[in-house]
Design an enzyme around this catalytic site. Structure first.
Site: not given
Length: 540
Positions: A350, A381, A503
């Site tokens: 960001e 793993h 947004k």
């Protein structure tokens, strides 16, 4: 002068061509590993952290040129401007004074204001921790729900989890961020409203996700018997917009202030960290701040050649802009640091996921790499196969804590052994001849599958113990790394305009989901079809 025209940048391009095929294995060979050894030359302490840079594809000339790049780009000047409270966030016309939140100098910017707010936090935290602050029926608080998103969630959640071993056992802290109701619903299944305190954290107090969750939580309290005039016993707010907090219904005395000169992803040191202070106590919170201040002083005072944030940032640029690495991995070999990679994703991407330079022109070079990670040994793993044998080079930051914070001490040598062995294996690799010997007679066809390219770069960060102080230093190390890289890339790490468009369109789409009909010209055909499918499902 643009980045590509800086003398050090041009010199680094030539230097890269000279050493791009050099092998770390050869640089560590006994005949080349003089006294002091490569590990000794490239291990640097600072702020309670020791960083081993020796397994990176760099030599003394690389570091010399990278440090010159930092000087040419003005890293020292921008660092000093930030600490002085100058406008270093020009697109929003703001300072970036997260460092002032942990400064001890009375002459530091806003010192009196910060001290007063922290004293208010400490008084409140002690009241909650001691049981003198009670819920509406007189029961002590046993659950704290922090409602926020982004910087109002990731930092506090990461720290509370990391410092569980010094937190009070009397209070459980929960974090709710997602607007998906499942996030809040699962927490509410675990808590009793009579014993629950909500901390609503939003800089503007208008954030969609946070306010949706806050309203639902308020309704939940009332539905379960809490009188509306008693909600003040259960709700506090943290915001730079106190008027909006009071408008929501939180008592003015229950408002803690943050400021617009602190960015959200840099804000855990402020009242945004109230959940941290309640969990670990004001004294330990002060230690967290002290550790960050240790790293601040190191960043300001250490020469660039021995400066951890500077070197961490420059080495990241070396891989991103010269080797062309698309991502880098953070691998904390500490379950306590489980949420550190998520926190750093926001801090790094960001901040530095930008294409516009400070002067408004567009970059013609890569900026932020994709940041990702998982605690060790889990990652071994899952994705370490790709790190060892895939064709893509992914630089790695290993983080190891030398002494455990838990009573199961017999586990710890195994954890550390895996961390150190992974860095060695990534560096050494395994040649085809070595693979043939491992495969054994008659299994020649297996040998290529047992080879490891090696020469994979890693940095190992060591701390003696995970304490509030060392954690504070570790977080500040990465904060300052971000500034170093942003300065070299000539971008603003303190804004986040990239979150705005989605947004804005989200509000339009939300309205369309409940509308009687949709104008087909309003959206593209894909978005329109998605809305129509969702509308049909929501009506069932």
């Amino acid at each position: 002068m643009t980045l590509n025209s800086l003398p050090a940048w041009t010199a680094l391009q030539s230097h890269f061509e000279q050493i791009r095929h050099a092998r770390l294995r050869d640089w560590f060979a006994p005949e080349n590993d003089h006294t002091p050894t490569r590990a000794e030359r490239f291990t640097i302490p600072g702020g309670g952290i020791a960083a081993d840079f020796s397994k990176n594809r760099i030599n003394d000339d690389t570091l010399r040129l990278l440090v010159q790049l930092a000087r040419d780009a003005g890293v020292e000047a921008r660092r000093d401007a930030m600490f002085a409270g100058e406008i270093v966030n020009p697109t929003e016309g703001r300072a970036a004074l997260h460092t002032a939140l942990r400064a001890t100098d009375p002459q530091a910017p806003f010192h009196a204001q910060i001290s007063a707010e922290r004293a208010k936090m400490a008084t409140f935290a002690r009241a909650v921790r001691s049981g003198t602050w009670t819920g509406y029926t007189g029961k002590r608080i046993r659950h704290v729900i922090n409602i926020g998103i982004g910087g109002s969630d990731l930092g506090p959640k990461m720290v509370v989890h990391a410092l569980h071993h010094v937190a009070t056992p009397e209070i459980t802290t929960h974090f709710v961020s997602n607007v998906d109701g499942a996030d809040l619903a699962r927490v509410l299944e675990q808590v009793d409203p009579e014993e629950t305190l909500a901390i609503i954290v939003s800089k503007t107090f208008t954030t969609l996700e946070t306010m949706t969750n806050a309203r639902s939580l308020r309704d939940w309290f009332v539905a379960r018997g809490c009188p509306e005039d008693a909600l003040a016993k259960h709700f506090v707010g943290v915001s730079a917009n106190p008027a909006e907090v009071v408008k929501f219904g939180i008592a003015a005395d229950n408002v803690f202030e943050m400021w617009d000169w602190v960015g959200g992803r840099y804000s855990l040191w402020s009242a945004v960290g109230l959940s941290i202070m309640i969990a670990i106590g004001p004294e330990q919170f002060d230690e967290l701040l002290a550790g960050a201040n240790d790293m601040d002083r190191h960043f300001r005072e250490a020469p660039l050649e021995r400066n951890l944030p500077v070197l961490l940032g420059l080495i990241g640029i070396w891989y991103r802009n010269f080797f062309g690495s698309q991502s880098y991995l953070v691998a904390p070999y500490s379950e306590a640091l489980h949420y550190l990679p998520s926190y750093l994703q926001q801090l790094e991407m960001e901040s530095n996921g930008k294409s516009a330079r400070l002067d408004g022109t567009f970059v013609d070079y890569p900026t932020s790499a994709v940041t990702w990670g998982e605690p060790g040994t889990n990652g071994q793993h899952a994705f370490f196969q790709m790190l060892h044998q895939g064709p893509t080079i992914v630089p790695i930051d290993f983080i190891a804590v030398l002494t455990p914070e838990h009573p199961l001490a017999s586990h710890h040598p195994k954890l550390l052994a895996n961390c150190f062995a992974q860095s060695e294996a990534l560096m050494l690799g395994r040649t085809l001849d070595e693979a043939r010997k491992v495969a054994g007679p008659g299994k020649e066809a297996l040998a290529p599958h047992l080879t490891f390219p090696g020469n994979r770069p890693t940095t190992t960060l060591l701390v003696d113990a995970l304490t509030p102080r060392t954690l504070g230093a570790l977080i500040a190390l990465y904060e300052h790394k971000v500034l170093v890289q942003a300065t070299v890339w000539d971008i603003n790490p303190f804004d986040q305009w990239g979150v705005e468009l989605g947004k804005i369109l989200g509000k339009v789409v939300e309205a369309d989901l409940s509308a009687e009909s949709i104008d087909p010209a309003k959206h593209d055909s894909s978005t329109t079809a998605l809305i129509e499918r969702a509308r049909a499902a929501l009506k069932r």
